[in-house]
Design an enzyme around this catalytic site. Structure first.
Site, short mmCIF file in Angstrom:
data_model
loop_
_atom_site.label_atom_id
_atom_site.label_comp_id
_atom_site.label_asym_id
_atom_site.label_seq_id
_atom_site.Cartn_x
_atom_site.Cartn_y
_atom_site.Cartn_z
N LYS A 1 1.22 -1.19 -0.12
CA LYS A 1 0.06 -0.02 -0.03
C LYS A 1 0.74 1.38 -0.07
O LYS A 1 0.70 2.27 -0.71
CB LYS A 1 -0.80 -0.13 1.27
CG LYS A 1 -2.11 -1.04 1.16
CD LYS A 1 -2.86 -1.08 2.45
CE LYS A 1 -3.86 -2.13 2.46
NZ LYS A 1 -4.48 -2.45 3.49
N GLN B 1 -5.00 -1.17 9.51
CA GLN B 1 -4.70 -2.53 8.90
C GLN B 1 -5.37 -3.68 10.19
O GLN B 1 -5.17 -3.61 11.31
CB GLN B 1 -3.13 -2.77 8.75
CG GLN B 1 -3.10 -4.13 7.89
CD GLN B 1 -3.67 -4.25 6.61
OE1 GLN B 1 -3.64 -3.44 5.95
NE2 GLN B 1 -4.19 -5.33 6.32
N ASP C 1 -11.40 2.68 3.57
CA ASP C 1 -11.58 1.09 3.49
C ASP C 1 -13.11 1.16 3.31
O ASP C 1 -13.63 -0.01 3.02
CB ASP C 1 -11.27 0.46 4.72
CG ASP C 1 -10.16 -0.37 4.70
OD1 ASP C 1 -9.68 -0.61 3.45
OD2 ASP C 1 -9.41 -0.80 5.66
#
Ligand code: NDP
Length: 294
Positions: A53, A97, A120
């Site tokens: 990422k 995460q 997200d």
């Protein structure tokens, strides 16, 4: 029939290119979108994923803001960091995460993220926006699935779509997205009766169950588009650390479908590309700029 192989790596590269072009355009106005990535603990798979990422964020010209915290970090300290990032004008997107260490309540942390920075798309506010047709940040993997399906069939309206799996992060949002495309959507799960018959109705089949190669060739309607979300590691007869397979038995399904995503190289690469697209979208929305047409 041998299905067209939907190349997620190529589609993801194309999307990243379009994100990079928009980021360059924003740069001329002195705007550089920033993505904050928070990693707690030392889970090796998470570290690899976060590394990808960060690299891709920088490659498209965005700022990557990294917070790597020890596994012993308290929930309160993590919530404090999230609140700081919420208030930081340099930060357009926040990604925590998962999985978090067991002593931290993931749901509490995810709802603490500003929904307008929730790249997200997991915040209940964004789930509600998706369900009600409001503009919002759409979860990355489901978004990638629909981008892949539209690469095969640009107009999905009126088609029968079957989504195998009903998780909050894949199955439910992908079903909402397909409904928004005017598909007739069936969501199947572990209690569904006669799964093969339900799947055979599908013009578009999205498999997100986490069961290696569960979907067989005779579950597929001839000419269907098959999007395989599953990532399952199975033992490799040749030894080593095993091999990755999807939820669909590719060798069989590709003889019946018109188009199919491989695993690896299908949905997987789209997820990070959609994360970058979401960060760009958040950066524009926060500044009152029109949504980028990507
Ligand atoms: P979950 O385990 O959260 O959900 C699985 C879903 O599949 C559940 O709704 C479950 O039904 C259903 N299911 C499980 N077994 C069966 C069965 N035998 N028959 C019918 N339905 C079944 O998984 P996720 O949604 O998080 O992930 C699904 C897969 O996608 C995994 O392989 C995961 O690794 C992969 N994935 C890939 C991503 C990518 O970037 N490519 C990102 C996220 C996930 P029920 O609700 O009834 O229990």
């Amino acid at each position: 029939m041998t299905a067209h192989r939907l190349d997620g790596a190529a589609l993801a590269a194309d999307l990243r290119g379009r994100v990079a072009a928009e980021v360059a355009r924003l740069g001329t106005a002195g705007i550089r979108p920033g993505l904050a990535v928070v990693l707690v603990g030392d889970d090796p798979a998470s570290a690899v994923y976060v590394g990808s990422k960060k690299r891709q964020t920088v490659e498209v010209g965005m700022r990557s803001i990294d917070h790597v915290l020890p596994a012993s970090t308290s929930e309160d300290d993590l919530l404090d960091l999230v609140r700081t990032l919420n208030g930081d004008p340099e930060v357009d997107g926040i990604l925590v995460q998962l999985p978090l260490p067991p002593h931290i309540d993931s749901a509490r942390v995810l709802v603490a993220i500003d929904p307008d920075k929730d790249v997200d798309g997991f915040h209940p506010v964004n789930a509600g926006r998706l369900a009600t047709g409001m503009a919002g940040l759409v979860p990355c993997t489901p978004q990638g699935c629909v981008r892949l399906a539209k690469a095969a069939l640009p107009d999905l309206a009126g088609l029968e779509a079957v989504v195998l799996g009903r998780s909050n992060i894949v199955g439910k949002p992908v079903a909402q997205l397909l409904l928004a495309e005017s598909c007739t959507v069936t969501v199947a799960h572990s209690r569904t009766r006669d799964l093969p018959a339900v799947c055979r109705r599908a013009d578009i089949l999205i498999a997100a169950v986490g069961r290696p190669e569960m979907v067989r060739g005779d579950w597929i309607k001839p000419g269907a588009v098959v999007i395989d979300v599953g990532i399952n590691r199975v033992p490799d007869p040749a030894g080593g650390k095993g091999r990755l397979v999807g939820d669909v038995l590719f060798a069989e399904a590709s003889q019946v479908a018109a188009a199919i995503t491989p695993v690896p190289g299908g949905v997987g690469p789209m997820t990070i590309a959609c994360l970058l697209a979401n960060t760009l979208q958040a950066a524009c929305a926060r500044r009152g700029l029109p949504a980028p047409g990507i």
